[in-house]
Design a protein around this motif. Structure first.
Motif, short mmCIF file in Angstrom:
data_model
loop_
_atom_site.label_atom_id
_atom_site.label_comp_id
_atom_site.label_asym_id
_atom_site.label_seq_id
_atom_site.Cartn_x
_atom_site.Cartn_y
_atom_site.Cartn_z
N ASP B 43 37.18 45.11 30.14
CA ASP B 43 36.65 43.97 29.38
C ASP B 43 35.27 44.27 28.78
O ASP B 43 34.53 43.36 28.44
CB ASP B 43 36.59 42.72 30.27
CG ASP B 43 36.69 41.41 29.47
OD1 ASP B 43 36.89 41.50 28.24
OD2 ASP B 43 36.56 40.34 30.06
N THR B 44 34.91 45.55 28.66
CA THR B 44 33.59 45.90 28.12
C THR B 44 33.69 47.03 27.09
O THR B 44 32.72 47.72 26.85
CB THR B 44 32.63 46.36 29.24
OG1 THR B 44 33.25 47.45 29.94
CG2 THR B 44 32.31 45.25 30.21
N SER B 45 34.84 47.24 26.51
CA SER B 45 35.10 48.24 25.48
C SER B 45 34.95 49.68 25.93
O SER B 45 34.77 50.57 25.12
CB SER B 45 34.26 47.98 24.21
OG SER B 45 32.95 48.44 24.37
N HIS B 46 35.05 49.93 27.21
CA HIS B 46 34.99 51.32 27.68
C HIS B 46 36.36 51.93 27.93
O HIS B 46 36.59 53.09 27.61
CB HIS B 46 34.18 51.41 28.98
CG HIS B 46 32.72 51.21 28.76
ND1 HIS B 46 32.09 50.00 28.94
CD2 HIS B 46 31.77 52.07 28.35
CE1 HIS B 46 30.81 50.13 28.65
NE2 HIS B 46 30.59 51.37 28.28
#
Lengths: 286, 164
Positions: B43-46
């Motif tokens: 949920d953090t674009s990683h």
């Protein structure tokens, strides 16, 4: 994670976006690729009431040559920079740096304008733009230009005013045969730099005739290392000159201690990146 | 805040809906369209588990508002198998080469590889690794994922005519 509510706007002209920003005031933010802003909104560290999406503004896109400048529209994506043959040929340090930003998916939406305007000291392009002595075009009611070297005031604090949008980056075309390197130490793909160094230089008759050094993520702003640059200029890029430049650069670094290492470690990494970047840049002089 | 009318093409089908602009694309796909193939991982674009194809490019749908995707053409893992239900060569290669263990990253991994092989149909191993560097897998150590993508590239290459 759910961000706070906002009204969404998608103008098609710079003038429209600027007018919206003027009307909506401090509660409005512009969004480019969103890969810095959206995570902040999800954490509710940012909660703009209005989001002005710049994606449909055609005049903000693309790269072109204008006299002795390379003009990069703010909404040009990082992936488009990598694909640009013009950039690869005329300003290869930009391609080298962009390839080290985040990962392929992020580069597909992340933009040059967002990367340089956001003011995050971890972003890679600001120090490169400082090394290239790029100028940012800021559009509000009127347009003005600010050098990358004068733009960054503190972490997330820049010369950009609330009613302005960074619309263009203008890079003076580096001379043919110049040497360049952007070297970044990072723990993994997608991480910010532990420290990184950008070097642009020219050599004529065995002497360095021009040098510019930029540093990423070793202070609360990107750093143009004026003294380090001066230590290289007019030298033969011998060990003594390189060591003097590294020492001058380390002297202005003030990295935070974080998961990437202690302040002392990150400073040494910054020095090592610079030493290697100088050698690489010199090796590329044609 | 007012909901907005959203329209996009997903897996070749025109879809419409009402959504708050702040709704993330991944939530729109999973909750409004029942396309639960793309996953929410970090949920953090990683991590890339939420990877979908948007207007011909791989993107992370957890870091895009549905408003930004309004009008776009989207492909998710559900759109990659053949219309008759048979597996795409990439899916088949992941199966044959054990390119997954728990399977959580697999939809994003395959959706990313699907676009990557269209951009670069004959990649080197290094190019494959760089191409999928936005997708994390915590099980496999990537070896078999890379092998699967390489095998799919070979399988999908235009076949040379046999013999002169």
């Amino acid at each position: 994670m759910i961000p706070a509510s906002f009204d969404y706007h998608r103008p098609t002209k710079i003038s429209e976006a600027v007018a919206l920003l003027g009307d909506l005031g401090a509660e409005a933010r512009v969004v480019a690729g969103g890969h810095s802003l959206i995570p902040m909104m999800k954490l509710r560290l940012a909660a703009p009431e209005h989001l002005i999406d710049l994606q449909d503004i055609a005049e903000l896109k693309g790269v072109r040559e204008e006299g002795n400048s390379i003009v990069i529209g703010a909404m040009t994506t990082e992936a488009e920079m990598i694909a640009s043959r013009f950039i690869a040929r005329n300003c290869p340090i930009l391609r080298e740096a962009v390839l080290q930003i985040a990962d392929p998916q992020v580069r597909n939406v992340g933009t040059v304008g967002g990367n340089v305007a956001n003011g995050d000291p971890g972003n890679d392009l600001p120090a490169v733009m400082q090394a290239l002595d790029a100028v940012y075009v800021l559009s509000g009611k009127a347009s003005r230009e600010v050098r990358a070297r004068d733009f960054y005031k503190a972490a997330y604090v820049t010369a950009l005013k609330e009613n302005e949008i960074l619309t263009q980056v203008r890079v003076p075309t580096p001379p043919k045969g110049h040497g360049y390197a952007y070297l970044k130490q990072k723990r993994k793909i997608g991480d910010y730099a532990t420290a990184a160094a950008a070097v642009v230089l020219t050599v004529s008759g065995g002497r360095c005739s021009y040098a510019a050094v930029g540093l990423t993520n070793v202070a609360d702003t990107p750093l143009y290392a004026a003294e380090a640059s001066a230590a290289l200029k007019d030298s033969s890029l011998d060990d003594a000159a390189v060591s003097a430049a590294v020492k001058a650069a380390e002297a202005i670094m003030q990295p935070a201690a974080d998961g990437r290492g202690s302040a002392e470690f990150r400073t040494k990494v910054g020095g090592a990146m610079l030493r290697r970047a100088i050698a690489m840049a010199r090796g590329r002089v044609a | 805040m007012a909901k907005m009318h959203v329209k996009m093409t997903v897996n070749g089908r025109e879809v419409e809906g009402l959504a708050e602009p702040r709704m993330l694309l991944i939530h729109f796909l999973r909750e409004e369209l029942d396309l639960t193939g793309p996953h929410i991982g970090c949920d953090t674009s990683h991590c890339g588990a939420c990877t979908v194809d948007l207007n011909g490019k791989s993107v992370k749908s957890c870091t895009m508002f549905v408003a930004q995707a309004n009008g776009a053409e989207v492909v998710t893992i559900e759109g990659i198998a053949r219309p008759d239900g048979s597996l795409h060569p990439l899916q088949e290669a992941f199966r044959q080469h054990h390119g997954l263990q728990c399977g959580f990253c697999t939809p994003g991994m395959i959706t990313r590889a699907w676009r990557f092989l269209q951009d670069n149909p004959a990649p080197s191993e290094e190019e494959i690794r760089f191409g999928i560097s936005g997708n994390l897998c915590r099980c496999t150590g990537y070896q078999n994922i890379v092998k699967a993508i390489d095998a799919a590239a070979v399988e999908m290459a235009p076949k040379k005519e046999a013999a002169e």
